[in-house]
Design a protein around this motif. Structure first.
Motif, PDB file in Angstrom:
ATOM      1  N   GLU A  28       0.818  -1.217   0.000  1.00 34.35           N
ATOM      2  CA  GLU A  28       0.000   0.000   0.000  1.00 34.35           C
ATOM      3  C   GLU A  28       0.851   1.266   0.000  1.00 34.35           C
ATOM      4  O   GLU A  28       0.502   2.253  -0.647  1.00 34.35           O
ATOM      5  CB  GLU A  28      -0.921   0.005   1.216  1.00 34.35           C
ATOM      6  CG  GLU A  28      -1.811   1.227   1.318  1.00 34.35           C
ATOM      7  CD  GLU A  28      -2.702   1.178   2.544  1.00 34.35           C
ATOM      8  OE1 GLU A  28      -2.782   2.206   3.231  1.00 34.35           O
ATOM      9  OE2 GLU A  28      -3.307   0.130   2.809  1.00 34.35           O
ATOM     10  N   ILE A  29       1.976   1.233   0.711  1.00 33.41           N
ATOM     11  CA  ILE A  29       2.754   2.471   0.863  1.00 33.41           C
ATOM     12  C   ILE A  29       4.068   2.483   0.085  1.00 33.41           C
ATOM     13  O   ILE A  29       4.799   3.461   0.122  1.00 33.41           O
ATOM     14  CB  ILE A  29       3.025   2.785   2.348  1.00 33.41           C
ATOM     15  CG1 ILE A  29       3.931   1.741   2.986  1.00 33.41           C
ATOM     16  CG2 ILE A  29       1.725   2.920   3.117  1.00 33.41           C
ATOM     17  CD1 ILE A  29       4.363   2.126   4.389  1.00 33.41           C
ATOM     18  N   GLY A  30       4.374   1.381  -0.614  1.00 33.18           N
ATOM     19  CA  GLY A  30       5.556   1.364  -1.458  1.00 33.18           C
ATOM     20  C   GLY A  30       6.841   0.956  -0.762  1.00 33.18           C
ATOM     21  O   GLY A  30       7.916   1.433  -1.123  1.00 33.18           O
ATOM     22  N   LEU A  31       6.740   0.067   0.221  1.00 32.63           N
ATOM     23  CA  LEU A  31       7.925  -0.466   0.898  1.00 32.63           C
ATOM     24  C   LEU A  31       7.859  -1.986   0.897  1.00 32.63           C
ATOM     25  O   LEU A  31       6.784  -2.571   0.762  1.00 32.63           O
ATOM     26  CB  LEU A  31       7.987   0.013   2.355  1.00 32.63           C
ATOM     27  CG  LEU A  31       8.265   1.480   2.629  1.00 32.63           C
ATOM     28  CD1 LEU A  31       8.173   1.753   4.132  1.00 32.63           C
ATOM     29  CD2 LEU A  31       9.636   1.885   2.108  1.00 32.63           C
ATOM     30  N   SER A  32       8.993  -2.619   1.094  1.00 36.10           N
ATOM     31  CA  SER A  32       9.013  -4.073   1.235  1.00 36.10           C
ATOM     32  C   SER A  32       8.517  -4.452   2.627  1.00 36.10           C
ATOM     33  O   SER A  32       8.539  -3.629   3.550  1.00 36.10           O
ATOM     34  CB  SER A  32      10.438  -4.601   1.037  1.00 36.10           C
ATOM     35  OG  SER A  32      11.255  -4.180   2.123  1.00 36.10           O
ATOM     36  N   ALA A  33       8.103  -5.710   2.774  1.00 38.89           N
ATOM     37  CA  ALA A  33       7.652  -6.187   4.084  1.00 38.89           C
ATOM     38  C   ALA A  33       8.755  -6.055   5.136  1.00 38.89           C
ATOM     39  O   ALA A  33       8.476  -5.580   6.246  1.00 38.89           O
ATOM     40  CB  ALA A  33       7.162  -7.632   3.982  1.00 38.89           C
ATOM     41  N   PRO A  34      10.014  -6.420   4.839  1.00 41.05           N
ATOM     42  CA  PRO A  34      11.065  -6.243   5.851  1.00 41.05           C
ATOM     43  C   PRO A  34      11.276  -4.774   6.242  1.00 41.05           C
ATOM     44  O   PRO A  34      11.554  -4.481   7.408  1.00 41.05           O
ATOM     45  CB  PRO A  34      12.319  -6.821   5.184  1.00 41.05           C
ATOM     46  CG  PRO A  34      11.791  -7.792   4.172  1.00 41.05           C
ATOM     47  CD  PRO A  34      10.506  -7.184   3.687  1.00 41.05           C
ATOM     48  N   ALA A  35      11.127  -3.867   5.278  1.00 39.95           N
ATOM     49  CA  ALA A  35      11.288  -2.437   5.590  1.00 39.95           C
ATOM     50  C   ALA A  35      10.164  -1.965   6.517  1.00 39.95           C
ATOM     51  O   ALA A  35      10.402  -1.185   7.451  1.00 39.95           O
ATOM     52  CB  ALA A  35      11.312  -1.611   4.307  1.00 39.95           C
ATOM     53  N   VAL A  36       8.948  -2.443   6.288  1.00 39.95           N
ATOM     54  CA  VAL A  36       7.830  -2.086   7.172  1.00 39.95           C
ATOM     55  C   VAL A  36       8.085  -2.650   8.561  1.00 39.95           C
ATOM     56  O   VAL A  36       7.907  -1.959   9.566  1.00 39.95           O
ATOM     57  CB  VAL A  36       6.479  -2.602   6.607  1.00 39.95           C
ATOM     58  CG1 VAL A  36       5.356  -2.406   7.615  1.00 39.95           C
ATOM     59  CG2 VAL A  36       6.141  -1.912   5.297  1.00 39.95           C
ATOM     60  N   LYS A  37       8.526  -3.899   8.647  1.00 38.18           N
ATOM     61  CA  LYS A  37       8.807  -4.518   9.943  1.00 38.18           C
ATOM     62  C   LYS A  37       9.877  -3.730  10.699  1.00 38.18           C
ATOM     63  O   LYS A  37       9.736  -3.487  11.905  1.00 38.18           O
ATOM     64  CB  LYS A  37       9.235  -5.971   9.795  1.00 38.18           C
ATOM     65  CG  LYS A  37       9.483  -6.631  11.157  1.00 38.18           C
ATOM     66  CD  LYS A  37      10.066  -8.001  11.045  1.00 38.18           C
ATOM     67  CE  LYS A  37      10.281  -8.674  12.374  1.00 38.18           C
ATOM     68  NZ  LYS A  37      10.725  -7.874  13.481  1.00 38.18           N
TER      69      LYS A  37
END
Length: 151
Positions: A28-37
Motif C-alpha cells: 500500500e505504501i511502497g515499501l518491502s515487508a522487511p522495511a515495514v517490519k
C-alpha cells in the motif's frame, strides 16, 4: 518523537487493522515487508507505538448503555487522585481532565440504565467529587480509532 510521512501511513494502516501483514502494508505504501517490519520495530522501541489491541463492540459484552459524566472536584484535587479513584471502576472506558467548568469528563459503559445510575452514584460519592453532571448517549454518530493526524 515526530513521525515522518511513511511512519504515519504505517501507523494509520495498523490502527485500522493491526492484523494486516507487513507485506500488505508495504504494498500500500511502497515499501518491502522487511522495511515495514524494521519501521514498526523502531516505532515500538521509541515508544511511538505502545501496543496492539482489539476493538470490541461494548454491546457484545452486555454494555448496552453509554454515558458521560462531568466531574466537579473539591479544591486541590490532583489528576492523579482522580485517576486513582476512577481506575477502580470497570465501567469507566476513558477519563480526561478538561478545560471549562468541569474538572474531568468520564466515559461510562453500563449494562442498562439502572447499572449506569449505580455507577454514577458511586462515583458521585467519591471523596474528591463535589458534584456531577451526566448525559446519556442516544446514538453514537462517529467513532475514529486511527492514530495520528487525519490522512
Amino acid at each position: 518523537m515526530r513521525l515522518n510521512e511513511l511512519d504515519e501511513r504505517i501507523v494509520h494502516a495498523l490502527a485500522e487493522d493491526a492484523r494486516r501483514s507487513y507485506a500488505d502494508i508495504g504494498a500500500e505504501i511502497g515499501l518491502s515487508a522487511p522495511a515495514v517490519k524494521r519501521r514498526v520495530d523502531r516505532l515500538r522501541a521509541e515508544g511511538a507505538i505502545t501496543g496492539f489491541t482489539v476493538r470490541v463492540d461494548p454491546a457484545a459484552l452486555g454494555w448496552e448503555t453509554e454515558g458521560f459524566i462531568e466531574l466537579y472536584c473539591r479544591r486541590n484535587t490532583s489528576p492523579e487522585a482522580i485517576h486513582r479513584g476512577l481506575s477502580r471502576y470497570p465501567e469507566v472506558a476513558s477519563a480526561s481532565t478538561v478545560t471549562g467548568e468541569a474538572d474531568a469528563i468520564v466515559q461510562i459503559f453500563a449494562s442498562d440504565m439502572r447499572h449506569f445510575e449505580r455507577v454514577l452514584e458511586r462515583i458521585a460519592g467519591e471523596p474528591f467529587v463535589e458534584r456531577t453532571k451526566s448525559v446519556l448517549v442516544l446514538s453514537p454518530l462517529l467513532r475514529r480509532f486511527s492514530s495520528g493526524a487525519p490522512s
